[in-house]
Design a protein around this motif. Structure first.
Motif, PDB file in Angstrom:
ATOM      1  N   THR A  50       0.759  -1.292  -0.280  1.00 42.60           N
ATOM      2  CA  THR A  50       0.149   0.021   0.057  1.00 42.60           C
ATOM      3  C   THR A  50       0.912   1.177  -0.029  1.00 42.60           C
ATOM      4  N   THR A  51       0.096   2.298   0.093  1.00 45.68           N
ATOM      5  CA  THR A  51       0.998   3.647  -0.094  1.00 45.68           C
ATOM      6  C   THR A  51       0.970   4.054   1.350  1.00 45.68           C
ATOM      7  N   LEU A  52       0.798   3.404   2.254  1.00 41.44           N
ATOM      8  CA  LEU A  52       0.629   3.965   3.726  1.00 41.44           C
ATOM      9  C   LEU A  52       2.023   4.148   4.310  1.00 41.44           C
ATOM     10  N   ASN A  53       2.374   5.026   5.028  1.00 44.32           N
ATOM     11  CA  ASN A  53       3.830   5.250   5.690  1.00 44.32           C
ATOM     12  C   ASN A  53       3.834   5.898   6.994  1.00 44.32           C
ATOM     13  N   GLY A  54       4.724   5.679   7.731  1.00 46.24           N
ATOM     14  CA  GLY A  54       4.593   6.347   8.803  1.00 46.24           C
ATOM     15  C   GLY A  54       3.912   5.448   9.826  1.00 46.24           C
ATOM     16  N   LEU A  55       3.352   6.246  11.105  1.00 47.40           N
ATOM     17  CA  LEU A  55       2.347   5.624  12.013  1.00 47.40           C
ATOM     18  C   LEU A  55       1.029   4.811  11.381  1.00 47.40           C
TER      19      LEU A  55
END
Length: 81
Positions: A50-55
């Motif tokens: 996915t394009t999720l990042n960080g927290l």
């Protein structure tokens, strides 16, 4: 026994997620996040695509770990006599 095994798995995933959240620099994944991701394979692979990042990425790994704990509980409860 199913509750004990699945509960222990879920607790381990949550503890690793908390440690990763507290130790990561600016929400960047560190070694604890990678341990948690390896523990929650194959669903963590979906999160990594996915394009999720960080927290958000760390929290997504927690969620998939809980999903896998629920699936493990259902599987083991179904196998118990």
């Amino acid at each position: 026994m199913a509750t004990w095994v699945a509960g222990s798995y879920a607790a381990l995933v949550i503890v690793l997620g908390m440690v990763a959240g507290f130790t990561s620099q600016r929400g960047l994944p560190d070694r604890y996040t990678m341990i948690q991701a390896a523990l929650t394979l194959p669903l963590s692979y979906v999160v990594s695509r996915t394009t999720l990042n960080g927290l958000a990425w760390i929290l997504a790994i927690d969620v998939v770990g809980l999903i896998q704990a629920a699936m493990l509980w259902l599987l083991l409860a179904g196998l118990s006599p």
